[in-house]
Enzyme design. Sequence first.
Site, PDB file in Angstrom:
ATOM      1  N   ILE A 136       0.967  -1.159   0.156  1.00 26.92           N
ATOM      2  CA  ILE A 136       0.110   0.269   0.129  1.00 26.92           C
ATOM      3  C   ILE A 136       0.988   1.099   0.330  1.00 26.92           C
ATOM      4  O   ILE A 136       1.394   1.500   1.057  1.00 26.92           O
ATOM      5  CB  ILE A 136      -0.841   0.043   1.170  1.00 26.92           C
ATOM      6  CG1 ILE A 136      -2.061  -1.223   1.461  1.00 26.92           C
ATOM      7  CG2 ILE A 136      -1.959   1.416   0.889  1.00 26.92           C
ATOM      8  CD1 ILE A 136      -2.149  -1.723  -0.144  1.00 26.92           C
ATOM      9  N   THR A 137       0.695   2.257  -1.334  1.00 28.43           N
ATOM     10  CA  THR A 137       1.797   3.440  -1.308  1.00 28.43           C
ATOM     11  C   THR A 137       0.748   4.464  -0.856  1.00 28.43           C
ATOM     12  O   THR A 137      -0.096   4.321  -0.257  1.00 28.43           O
ATOM     13  CB  THR A 137       1.545   4.070  -2.705  1.00 28.43           C
ATOM     14  OG1 THR A 137       2.028   2.771  -3.984  1.00 28.43           O
ATOM     15  CG2 THR A 137       2.563   4.763  -3.015  1.00 28.43           C
ATOM     16  N   GLU A 342      -0.832  -0.868 -10.194  1.00 30.06           N
ATOM     17  CA  GLU A 342      -2.342  -0.466 -10.657  1.00 30.06           C
ATOM     18  C   GLU A 342      -2.586  -1.088 -12.347  1.00 30.06           C
ATOM     19  O   GLU A 342      -3.078  -1.288 -13.782  1.00 30.06           O
ATOM     20  CB  GLU A 342      -2.119   1.104 -11.455  1.00 30.06           C
ATOM     21  CG  GLU A 342      -2.441   2.152  -9.999  1.00 30.06           C
ATOM     22  CD  GLU A 342      -3.162   3.399 -10.379  1.00 30.06           C
ATOM     23  OE1 GLU A 342      -3.983   3.669 -11.440  1.00 30.06           O
ATOM     24  OE2 GLU A 342      -2.435   4.555  -9.650  1.00 30.06           O
TER      25      GLU A 342
HETATM   26  C1  FAD Z   1       5.693  -0.593  -4.906  1.00 36.21           C
HETATM   27  C2  FAD Z   1       4.439  -1.001  -4.956  1.00 36.21           C
HETATM   28  C3  FAD Z   1       3.841  -0.081  -4.760  1.00 36.21           C
HETATM   29  C4  FAD Z   1       1.984  -0.332  -4.947  1.00 36.21           C
HETATM   30  N1  FAD Z   1       0.931   0.113  -4.508  1.00 36.21           N
HETATM   31  C5  FAD Z   1      -0.023  -0.410  -4.551  1.00 36.21           C
HETATM   32  C6  FAD Z   1      -1.623   0.771  -3.593  1.00 36.21           C
HETATM   33  O1  FAD Z   1      -1.238   1.532  -3.177  1.00 36.21           O
HETATM   34  N2  FAD Z   1      -2.415   0.087  -3.942  1.00 36.21           N
HETATM   35  C7  FAD Z   1      -2.816  -1.881  -4.477  1.00 36.21           C
HETATM   36  O2  FAD Z   1      -3.495  -1.282  -3.597  1.00 36.21           O
HETATM   37  N3  FAD Z   1      -1.880  -1.793  -4.825  1.00 36.21           N
HETATM   38  C8  FAD Z   1      -0.042  -2.140  -4.707  1.00 36.21           C
HETATM   39  N4  FAD Z   1       0.614  -2.332  -5.600  1.00 36.21           N
HETATM   40  C9  FAD Z   1       0.077  -4.053  -5.600  1.00 36.21           C
HETATM   41  C10 FAD Z   1       0.562  -4.045  -7.238  1.00 36.21           C
HETATM   42  O3  FAD Z   1      -0.912  -3.093  -8.341  1.00 36.21           O
HETATM   43  C11 FAD Z   1       0.247  -5.324  -7.091  1.00 36.21           C
HETATM   44  O4  FAD Z   1       2.068  -6.191  -7.916  1.00 36.21           O
HETATM   45  C12 FAD Z   1      -0.285  -6.004  -8.749  1.00 36.21           C
HETATM   46  O5  FAD Z   1      -0.792  -5.671  -9.336  1.00 36.21           O
HETATM   47  C13 FAD Z   1       0.570  -7.755  -9.856  1.00 36.21           C
HETATM   48  O6  FAD Z   1      -0.417  -7.994  -8.494  1.00 36.21           O
HETATM   49  P1  FAD Z   1       1.059  -9.356  -8.095  1.00 36.21           P
HETATM   50  O7  FAD Z   1       2.184  -8.442  -7.155  1.00 36.21           O
HETATM   51  O8  FAD Z   1      -0.123 -10.155  -6.640  1.00 36.21           O
HETATM   52  O9  FAD Z   1       1.496 -10.157  -8.769  1.00 36.21           O
HETATM   53  P2  FAD Z   1       0.624 -11.076  -9.773  1.00 36.21           P
HETATM   54  O10 FAD Z   1      -0.798 -10.728  -9.283  1.00 36.21           O
HETATM   55  O11 FAD Z   1       0.529 -12.614  -8.558  1.00 36.21           O
HETATM   56  O12 FAD Z   1       1.171 -11.305 -10.703  1.00 36.21           O
HETATM   57  C14 FAD Z   1       2.300 -11.922 -10.907  1.00 36.21           C
HETATM   58  C15 FAD Z   1       2.894 -11.693 -12.418  1.00 36.21           C
HETATM   59  O13 FAD Z   1       1.923 -13.051 -12.940  1.00 36.21           O
HETATM   60  C16 FAD Z   1       1.080 -12.060 -14.006  1.00 36.21           C
HETATM   61  N5  FAD Z   1      -0.297 -12.491 -14.302  1.00 36.21           N
HETATM   62  C17 FAD Z   1      -1.399 -12.961 -13.497  1.00 36.21           C
HETATM   63  N6  FAD Z   1      -1.763 -13.338 -14.012  1.00 36.21           N
HETATM   64  C18 FAD Z   1      -2.221 -13.335 -15.263  1.00 36.21           C
HETATM   65  C19 FAD Z   1      -3.040 -13.359 -16.335  1.00 36.21           C
HETATM   66  N7  FAD Z   1      -4.094 -13.468 -16.488  1.00 36.21           N
HETATM   67  N8  FAD Z   1      -2.858 -13.213 -17.299  1.00 36.21           N
HETATM   68  C20 FAD Z   1      -1.457 -14.028 -17.964  1.00 36.21           C
HETATM   69  N9  FAD Z   1      -0.902 -12.947 -16.796  1.00 36.21           N
HETATM   70  C21 FAD Z   1      -0.855 -13.170 -15.307  1.00 36.21           C
HETATM   71  C22 FAD Z   1       1.242 -10.761 -13.655  1.00 36.21           C
HETATM   72  O14 FAD Z   1       1.239  -9.747 -14.676  1.00 36.21           O
HETATM   73  C23 FAD Z   1       2.087 -10.395 -13.247  1.00 36.21           C
HETATM   74  O15 FAD Z   1       3.603 -10.571 -13.840  1.00 36.21           O
HETATM   75  C24 FAD Z   1       2.170  -1.646  -5.770  1.00 36.21           C
HETATM   76  C25 FAD Z   1       2.770  -3.025  -6.110  1.00 36.21           C
HETATM   77  C26 FAD Z   1       4.374  -2.216  -5.559  1.00 36.21           C
HETATM   78  C27 FAD Z   1       5.461  -3.057  -5.998  1.00 36.21           C
END
Ligand code: FAD
Length: 423
Positions: A136-137, A342
Site C-alpha cells: 500500500i503506497t 495499477e
Molecule cells: C511499489 C508498489 C506499490 C504498490 N501500490 C499499491 C497500492 O497503493 N495499492 C494497491 O492496492 N496495490 C498496490 N500495489 C500492488 C500492485 O498493484 C500489484 O503488485 C500488481 O497488481 C500485481 O499483483 P501481484 O504483485 O500480486 O502479482 P500477481 O497478480 O501474482 O502476478 C504475477 C505475474 O503474473 C502475471 N499474471 C497474473 N495474472 C495473469 C493473467 N491472467 N494473464 C497473464 N499474466 C498474468 C502478472 O502480470 C505478473 O507478471 C503496489 C505494488 C508495488 C510493487
Amino acid sequence: MQEVLPVAWYYDEKDDTPMPVIRKAFDAGIMNIDIPEAYGGMGLGLIEQALVTEEIAAACAGLATSIFDSSLGMEPILLSNNETAKKTYLPKIVKDFKLTAFATSEPTMGSDVAGLRCKATPDGDDYILNGTKYWITNGGVADYISVFATIDPKSQHAGICAFLVEMDWEGVTVGRKIPKMGQRCSNTVGINFKNVRVPKENILAPPGKGFVLAMQTFARTRPIIGSFGVGAARAAMEYALDYAKKRKAFGMTLNNYQAVQFKLAEMYQKVETARLLTWKAAWESDQGRDATTSASIAKFYATETALEVANEALQIFGGYGYTKMLPIEKLLRDIRLLRIYEGTSEVQRVIVAGHLMNKYQATMPALEDLPLHREFDPLDQQAPQAGQKVWRCRICGHVHYGNEAPEACPFCFFPKTAFKEVR
Ligand SMILES: Cc1cc2nc3c(=O)[nH]c(=O)nc-3n(C[C@H](O)[C@H](O)[C@H](O)COP(=O)(O)OP(=O)(O)OC[C@H]3O[C@@H](n4cnc5c(N)ncnc54)[C@H](O)[C@@H]3O)c2cc1C
C-alpha cells in the site's frame, strides 16, 4: 522541477518519503486537482493531471507516485454514490492536507482483484473489517484509505465492497516499510485490519458494487501512470541527448554517429507517441466516456516504452550510465515499477484483448463479404462480367462471376455450399 529534482537522490538513498516536498505540492495546489469545486476543489480534469504528473515524474517518479497516490485513494470517494462521504472527506482532502491511500492488493493476490480475501462482516448497518492489505503506497503516511473487501471470498465479484477507513481507527496497524528496488522515496507498506468497525456512512460501494468501483477508479488513474512513464522517459532522453553532445569517442562526440542519432530519434518518437496515447485516454475520461480500453493501452504502451527509452539512454551513457553518480540508473529502477502497479502490463493486455474479442466494432466488412475484383473493373459497365452475380468461396477467397455458384471451387475443391453471394 525546482523542488523535486534537488532532493530526488537524497530521498532515494535514504529510502524515505519527503513529506516536506509533498506538503509543498499540496500548498502549490497540484494535488487532487480533479476534486470538483462543489467540494472545495479545483474541478480540473485528467488532462491537467497528466501535465502536472509528467513534470513531477521527470524529476522523480517516486515522488510523483507519493503525490499522485492521494488521487488514487481519493478517486473511489469521488466515483461513489455516497454523498455523505464526499461532503465529509473531500473538503478535508482539499483544505487540511489529508492524504488518502488505496487498497485492493493483498499478500496473496494483486492482479486478480475479484479474488481478494479481506473480510467485511455485516454488523447491523456497520461492517467489521478483518484482513491484510499489502503493497500500500503511502500506507504509512496517509490519513484515510479506500479499502476493498469482500463479504464472502468465495463469491468473487458479487461479494466485493469498498469502504473509506480512517487510519487512526482502532484495529488498523501499519507494517514495516517494504524495501524496494526503485521509487524508494514512496512509502509502501502492509496494513492489517483487526475487527475494524466501519460505520455505514463510510461505505463507498455495497457488496457487488466494489469490483466495478475499483475498475472505474483504474480507468481514471491508469492514464496518469502513463504520464509517469512519459515524464521519466523524457528525462532519460534529454539526459542522453546532453551526454551524446559532450562525450567523445573515436575523435567525435557521440551525437555525430548515426547509430546514436537513431537511438535518440526512436526515444523521442516513443515519448511523443506515449504522451499522445496518455492524453487521449485522459481526454476521453474528461469527456465522461468510458476510457477503460484507452487507459489500458496508454498504461502499457507508455510504461513499456519508458523502460525501453531509459534502457537505451543508459546504453548511450556507457559505463557511466551504470553508476549512481549520474541519473539514469535511478530512472531505470523507478520506471521498472510502472509495468507492475495499477495492473501489470499483462493485465492491461487482458483488458484490451477482452475489448477486442467482445466489444470492438469493426469498420471493415467481414472477410467472407469482401469481393476482391482482380479480373475486371467493377465500375466498367461494358465489362463481360458486369451485371453478373458475384460469389465468394468462404474457404479460400476465390471470386466467381455467374448466375450460379460453381459446383466446386476450382482452387480448394470445396462444394458449391462453400460459396456466398457477395457484391
Ligand atoms: C511499489 C508498489 C506499490 C504498490 N501500490 C499499491 C497500492 O497503493 N495499492 C494497491 O492496492 N496495490 C498496490 N500495489 C500492488 C500492485 O498493484 C500489484 O503488485 C500488481 O497488481 C500485481 O499483483 P501481484 O504483485 O500480486 O502479482 P500477481 O497478480 O501474482 O502476478 C504475477 C505475474 O503474473 C502475471 N499474471 C497474473 N495474472 C495473469 C493473467 N491472467 N494473464 C497473464 N499474466 C498474468 C502478472 O502480470 C505478473 O507478471 C503496489 C505494488 C508495488 C510493487
